[in-house]
Motif scaffolding. Structure first.
Motif, PDB file in Angstrom:
ATOM      1  N   ALA A 186       0.838  -1.197   0.000  1.00 52.25           N
ATOM      2  CA  ALA A 186       0.000   0.000   0.000  1.00 52.25           C
ATOM      3  C   ALA A 186       0.871   1.244   0.000  1.00 52.25           C
ATOM      4  CB  ALA A 186      -0.897  -0.012   1.235  1.00 52.25           C
ATOM      5  N   ALA A 187       0.289   2.318  -0.510  1.00 45.32           N
ATOM      6  CA  ALA A 187       0.947   3.618  -0.396  1.00 45.32           C
ATOM      7  C   ALA A 187       0.961   3.992   1.079  1.00 45.32           C
ATOM      8  CB  ALA A 187       0.175   4.654  -1.210  1.00 45.32           C
ATOM      9  N   ARG A 188       1.805   4.943   1.417  1.00 49.49           N
ATOM     10  CA  ARG A 188       1.897   5.401   2.812  1.00 49.49           C
ATOM     11  C   ARG A 188       1.483   6.860   2.916  1.00 49.49           C
ATOM     12  NH1 ARG A 188       3.441   1.700   6.971  1.00 49.49           N
ATOM     13  NH2 ARG A 188       4.404  -0.055   5.927  1.00 49.49           N
ATOM     14  N   SER A 189       0.815   7.153   4.015  1.00 50.16           N
ATOM     15  CA  SER A 189       0.429   8.546   4.286  1.00 50.16           C
ATOM     16  C   SER A 189       1.633   9.283   4.861  1.00 50.16           C
ATOM     17  CB  SER A 189      -0.729   8.576   5.286  1.00 50.16           C
ATOM     18  OG  SER A 189      -0.261   8.192   6.570  1.00 50.16           O
ATOM     19  N   LEU A 190       1.473  10.585   5.056  1.00 49.27           N
ATOM     20  CA  LEU A 190       2.545  11.371   5.679  1.00 49.27           C
ATOM     21  C   LEU A 190       2.840  10.866   7.084  1.00 49.27           C
ATOM     22  CD1 LEU A 190       1.626  14.984   4.471  1.00 49.27           C
ATOM     23  CD2 LEU A 190       3.442  13.466   3.620  1.00 49.27           C
ATOM     24  N   GLY A 191       1.820  10.303   7.739  1.00 52.56           N
ATOM     25  CA  GLY A 191       1.997   9.747   9.083  1.00 52.56           C
ATOM     26  C   GLY A 191       2.442   8.286   9.038  1.00 52.56           C
ATOM     27  N   ASN A 192       2.801   7.801   7.860  1.00 49.56           N
ATOM     28  CA  ASN A 192       3.304   6.445   7.616  1.00 49.56           C
ATOM     29  C   ASN A 192       2.233   5.361   7.793  1.00 49.56           C
ATOM     30  OD1 ASN A 192       5.433   4.928   6.629  1.00 49.56           O
ATOM     31  ND2 ASN A 192       6.086   4.305   8.669  1.00 49.56           N
ATOM     32  N   TYR A 193       0.961   5.731   7.658  1.00 45.24           N
ATOM     33  CA  TYR A 193      -0.106   4.740   7.673  1.00 45.24           C
ATOM     34  C   TYR A 193      -0.231   4.140   6.275  1.00 45.24           C
ATOM     35  CZ  TYR A 193      -1.722   6.609  12.139  1.00 45.24           C
ATOM     36  OH  TYR A 193      -1.812   7.007  13.450  1.00 45.24           O
ATOM     37  N   ARG A 194      -0.532   2.838   6.235  1.00 48.96           N
ATOM     38  CA  ARG A 194      -0.813   2.203   4.946  1.00 48.96           C
ATOM     39  C   ARG A 194      -2.143   2.741   4.432  1.00 48.96           C
ATOM     40  NH1 ARG A 194       1.480  -2.261   7.919  1.00 48.96           N
ATOM     41  NH2 ARG A 194       2.978  -3.440   6.693  1.00 48.96           N
ATOM     42  N   LEU A 195      -2.185   3.032   3.144  1.00 52.75           N
ATOM     43  CA  LEU A 195      -3.414   3.519   2.509  1.00 52.75           C
ATOM     44  C   LEU A 195      -3.776   2.580   1.365  1.00 52.75           C
ATOM     45  CD1 LEU A 195      -2.645   7.351   2.395  1.00 52.75           C
ATOM     46  CD2 LEU A 195      -4.040   6.107   4.067  1.00 52.75           C
ATOM     47  N   TYR A 196      -4.940   1.967   1.468  1.00 50.14           N
ATOM     48  CA  TYR A 196      -5.395   0.984   0.490  1.00 50.14           C
ATOM     49  C   TYR A 196      -6.491   1.576  -0.373  1.00 50.14           C
ATOM     50  CZ  TYR A 196      -2.882  -2.213   3.499  1.00 50.14           C
ATOM     51  OH  TYR A 196      -1.903  -2.834   4.225  1.00 50.14           O
ATOM     52  N   GLY A 197      -6.483   1.211  -1.644  1.00 53.31           N
ATOM     53  CA  GLY A 197      -7.489   1.684  -2.583  1.00 53.31           C
ATOM     54  C   GLY A 197      -8.436   0.572  -2.999  1.00 53.31           C
ATOM     55  N   PRO A 198      -9.347   0.894  -3.903  1.00 54.20           N
ATOM     56  CA  PRO A 198     -10.328  -0.089  -4.374  1.00 54.20           C
ATOM     57  C   PRO A 198      -9.694  -1.348  -4.970  1.00 54.20           C
ATOM     58  CG  PRO A 198     -10.951   2.122  -5.065  1.00 54.20           C
ATOM     59  CD  PRO A 198      -9.576   2.227  -4.461  1.00 54.20           C
ATOM     60  N   SER A 199      -8.564  -1.206  -5.635  1.00 56.41           N
ATOM     61  CA  SER A 199      -7.914  -2.387  -6.225  1.00 56.41           C
ATOM     62  C   SER A 199      -7.433  -3.346  -5.132  1.00 56.41           C
ATOM     63  CB  SER A 199      -6.757  -1.991  -7.135  1.00 56.41           C
ATOM     64  OG  SER A 199      -5.727  -1.357  -6.393  1.00 56.41           O
ATOM     65  N   HIS A 200      -7.001  -2.799  -4.003  1.00 53.38           N
ATOM     66  CA  HIS A 200      -6.600  -3.646  -2.876  1.00 53.38           C
ATOM     67  C   HIS A 200      -7.799  -4.411  -2.324  1.00 53.38           C
ATOM     68  CE1 HIS A 200      -3.158  -0.793  -2.752  1.00 53.38           C
ATOM     69  NE2 HIS A 200      -2.488  -1.898  -2.428  1.00 53.38           N
ATOM     70  N   VAL A 201      -8.925  -3.704  -2.206  1.00 56.69           N
ATOM     71  CA  VAL A 201     -10.142  -4.328  -1.683  1.00 56.69           C
ATOM     72  C   VAL A 201     -10.564  -5.479  -2.606  1.00 56.69           C
ATOM     73  CG1 VAL A 201     -12.593  -3.968  -1.154  1.00 56.69           C
ATOM     74  CG2 VAL A 201     -10.913  -2.214  -0.536  1.00 56.69           C
TER      75      VAL A 201
END
Length: 151
Positions: A34-49
């Motif tokens: 997953a991409a990472r936010s500025l706070g280093n959280y994983r960010l998942y999109g529709p393709s991941h779902v």
């Protein structure tokens, strides 16, 4: 889904897949990182779902991670011939048929073992415990990779 990005906890809640399993699928290369936010959280999109749902559907059919990996490779190459997909599924159907045979034999063994104890008594006199202690290795059902070991 209205949100374009989900944090891992939201993806877990949305999909019913534990967070650690999502991370495991990432490590195994089944789910893209997953991409990472500025706070280093994983960010998942529709393709991941969608991909996670596909993986979960395959796993619910008792497919191995290697089988899932193969199917994902074909899913990622939609113009490929599906002959190998058919072969993979035929092989899995054979595996399931063998597993059913093994489970029926296991059920028979358990019923035979249960018949060894007809009443409540001291554990030292329990026919089930005695049967388990005296069972020879040849009498034990071969459960292949699904059993015969620890749970």
């Amino acid at each position: 889904m209205t949100t374009t990005t989900l944090k891992i906890g939201e993806l877990s809640a949305h999909s019913g897949c534990p967070i650690e399993t999502i991370r495991y699928y990432e490590r195994e290369g089944l789910l893209p990182l997953a991409a990472r936010s500025l706070g280093n959280y994983r960010l998942y999109g529709p393709s991941h779902v969608e991909r996670l749902q596909f993986i979960r559907h395959c796993r619910s059919l008792d497919m191995t991670l290697e089988e899932v990996r193969s199917l994902l490779q074909f899913r990622d190459l939609p113009e490929e011939n599906c002959e190998k997909i058919n072969s993979l599924l035929d092989h899995h159907i054979d595996h399931v048929a063998n597993r059913i045979t093994e489970l029926k034999a296991l059920q028979l063994q358990l019923k035979q073992l249960r018949r060894q104890c007809h009443s409540v008594q001291a554990a030292k006199d329990c026919g089930i415990l005695q049967g388990l202690a005296n069972m020879d290795d040849e009498a034990v059902v071969n459960l292949g990779s699904h059993g015969g070991g620890c749970h």
